[in-house]
Design a protein around this motif. Sequence first.
Motif, PDB file in Angstrom:
ATOM      1  N   LYS A   1       5.841   0.204   2.707  1.00  0.00           N
ATOM      2  CA  LYS A   1       5.036   1.520   1.982  1.00  0.00           C
ATOM      3  C   LYS A   1       5.742   2.072   0.699  1.00  0.00           C
TER       4      LYS A   1
ATOM      5  N   GLU B   1       0.910  -0.808   0.074  1.00  0.00           N
ATOM      6  CA  GLU B   1       0.076   0.225  -0.068  1.00  0.00           C
ATOM      7  C   GLU B   1       1.007   1.157  -0.048  1.00  0.00           C
ATOM      8  N   LYS B   2       0.222   2.702   0.011  1.00  0.00           N
ATOM      9  CA  LYS B   2       0.648   3.312  -0.511  1.00  0.00           C
ATOM     10  C   LYS B   2       0.702   4.785   0.849  1.00  0.00           C
TER      11      LYS B   2
END
Length: 502
Positions: A390, A279-280
């Motif tokens: 991330k 995920e960002k």
Amino acid sequence: FRCGAAMFCSRALWIGVPLWVAVMTCGGRSGAAQAAAVEGSCPAAGGPGCGDGAVLPAEDVKCVRWRQTGGCNPNGPLEQRGDKACTEEIPMGSSGYCHCGTGATKRKARLSTCDHRPFKCATECLQVLRYTCVSWRQTGGCSADGAREASRDQTCDATIEPRSSGFCECGDGRVIRKPGCEHGEFAAPFKCEDECGREPDLYEELGIDTSAPEKVVKQAFRKLSLKYHPDKTQDDPKLTARFAAIREAYDVIGDPDKRAIYDSAGLTMLDDAKNGKVEKGPAMHGEVKVSLEQLYKGAEFKTSINRKVICRGCAESPTDRCRKCNAGCANEVEVRQVQMGPFLTNQQVEVASKQKCRHELTELLVEIEIGMAPGDTLTFKSMGEHQPKKIPGDVVLKIAEHTHKVFRRSGSDLHTDVSVSLKEALLGFQRSLTHLDGRRIELSFDAITRPNNVMQIVGEGMPSRGDPTQRGNLYVKLSIDMPEDGALGGAQREWLAANFPG
């Protein structure tokens, strides 16, 4: 290698086996001048030794096999069960090196950690000279392309301080640039024998250093793609492999989003990002103030943000470099088994990260498009704060406008105020305005001006974003400066009373 002078032998480190490289010393040059530079590696300023050309062994080196090692360390213990044939692809996630050789000579090529691009040892052994060290070349000016300082060159096994500027010169024209100075503040000391032996990083494939701006990246790719294009290399397998590596590097470094991920977390994270496995992180928001002139004409300037970045390779490292990384990283999320009564269940829990972070002042190139407006935003992909495991978040800057002393903006229109005297209001007037791009706008009116009259000048408003040929209008509101009390004498008042209409 005779030329009527003595022959100088310089030690070149072929990874795994030390060999001796003969360098001709014609004209009685000093030892520093005799360490010749590989073609294309010398800066424009030149320097002792540049252009001489090192004489390297040219025998046909064959591939033996891929040697796998443990611990994601190419110098780790051998793991024979992971060895592969020369034609097998070496996938990301395995460490080791290509074992090349001919006869009694054995060499290592492309020493790789687990974070590498897929490759085949058959191709790498064709390029074994690229993994051979010639020397450290010192330069000045905090740039790997600065003026040569040949008296400060070092041997391949010398430890180089990361704040030193220069480049590791390897065989077959390979150059590993080190800008040094502030760029090396959080880097580790290195030896050129290790740098030349390892897998080239993506910046090196393009012949640039990590601080190169986008314009330099594009120029480097164009130059190299012309040099190594298959139409020119006649399907030479070694040069064809170079062309593929250059394209692969540009696909990442030429894309700001991919480049940011690569810089922060390496190829493995980049691969996970492509496959949607990570995920960002959250975006960072800020504001940048610009003038009305910059919105009208467009502008380009640099601004800085303070962000946390991960110190790569410092998770469990006690080195001096890593001790400087004393800003706490964000917590990580792990899945752990938790006892719930008689049952064990998996739950996500926050745990302190082993990674180490530091604060970094990062420059951003702000490009204001012609016609942009307050409230518009600029997004810098993946340039935000680093968080373990991330993708770095974006930086989003909102445009705010400085108050202008002459003009006010309303959508695509501009507004300004002009005052005229009573005499000009009655008899007409001429005025000159300086526009936002420096042009003079001439105003004239030969009729009676009434208070708060508005003049419309078509096409002299703000340009439209995306199509600067489309412009709004300029509106000039007129006000009348009445005479001060007592400004009219008795005779003037009598004349006005007798002659003024109405």
